[in-house]
Design a protein around this motif. Sequence first.
Motif, short mmCIF file in Angstrom:
data_model
loop_
_atom_site.label_atom_id
_atom_site.label_comp_id
_atom_site.label_asym_id
_atom_site.label_seq_id
_atom_site.Cartn_x
_atom_site.Cartn_y
_atom_site.Cartn_z
N HIS A 1 9.69 -5.88 3.22
CA HIS A 1 8.51 -5.44 3.95
C HIS A 1 7.41 -6.50 3.76
O HIS A 1 7.26 -7.04 2.66
CB HIS A 1 7.96 -4.12 3.40
N PRO A 2 6.61 -6.74 4.80
CA PRO A 2 5.46 -7.61 4.62
C PRO A 2 4.49 -7.01 3.61
O PRO A 2 4.26 -5.80 3.61
CB PRO A 2 4.82 -7.67 6.02
N PRO B 1 -6.14 -10.55 -0.63
CA PRO B 1 -6.32 -11.95 -1.06
C PRO B 1 -5.39 -12.39 -2.19
O PRO B 1 -5.17 -13.58 -2.37
CB PRO B 1 -7.79 -12.00 -1.50
N TRP B 2 -4.83 -11.46 -2.94
CA TRP B 2 -3.97 -11.85 -4.05
C TRP B 2 -2.51 -12.02 -3.63
O TRP B 2 -1.67 -12.39 -4.44
CB TRP B 2 -4.07 -10.85 -5.22
N PHE B 3 -2.19 -11.77 -2.36
CA PHE B 3 -0.85 -12.03 -1.83
C PHE B 3 -0.92 -13.20 -0.85
O PHE B 3 -1.89 -13.34 -0.10
CB PHE B 3 -0.29 -10.80 -1.10
N ALA B 4 0.12 -14.01 -0.84
CA ALA B 4 0.19 -15.11 0.12
C ALA B 4 0.24 -14.53 1.53
O ALA B 4 0.95 -13.56 1.78
CB ALA B 4 1.44 -15.95 -0.15
N SER C 1 6.55 -11.47 2.32
CA SER C 1 7.29 -10.21 2.27
C SER C 1 7.98 -10.10 0.92
O SER C 1 8.31 -11.12 0.31
CB SER C 1 8.34 -10.16 3.37
N TRP C 2 8.18 -8.88 0.48
CA TRP C 2 8.96 -8.63 -0.73
C TRP C 2 10.10 -7.70 -0.40
O TRP C 2 9.95 -6.73 0.35
CB TRP C 2 8.10 -7.98 -1.82
N THR C 3 11.24 -7.97 -1.03
CA THR C 3 12.37 -7.05 -0.93
C THR C 3 12.16 -5.89 -1.90
O THR C 3 11.33 -5.97 -2.81
CB THR C 3 13.69 -7.75 -1.31
#
Length: 168
Positions: A120-121, A126-129, A133-135
Amino acid sequence: MDVTDQAPTGERADLLDSLRRHRGFLRQTVTGLDDEQAARRSTASELCLGGIVKHVAITERSWARFAAGGAEAMRSEPVDWAGQFRMVEGDTLAGLLAEFDRVAAETDALVATLDLDTAHPLPDEPWFAPGASWTVRRVLLHLIAEISQHAGHADVIRESIDGAKTMG
């Protein structure tokens, strides 16, 4: 037999074992405390032991919602950013631990059923690129790290309250 009726094996069993182990360290750290001790700030930090238990449960529930339904599901419940780190009127350590256990059981059920490769995205924060997305797998690894880090914080706070240590 439905796959959800079988005990997880392989990677799922390893993930569950790690989650349970680190939750157990945090739970062990607060064993034997009364509500006053659990609410006490014993360091320069705002953290208290009950607040750490509360924060870990809130964080785990939030990431479990993300794993199951993405950023929109993660944001489906408001978070009291300041209040999640302390015990407030009406909080008891027993109540916080009951919620901690309930959330853990829900997450464990997801580990047994979700496709670990589903991605999912991440929320637009601001603390995520941007655009990352992370599995589900990455979410679970993040939870293990989060719980482990806070179990370490809790151990320092507990030692400063009454000298007890989880390990050592």
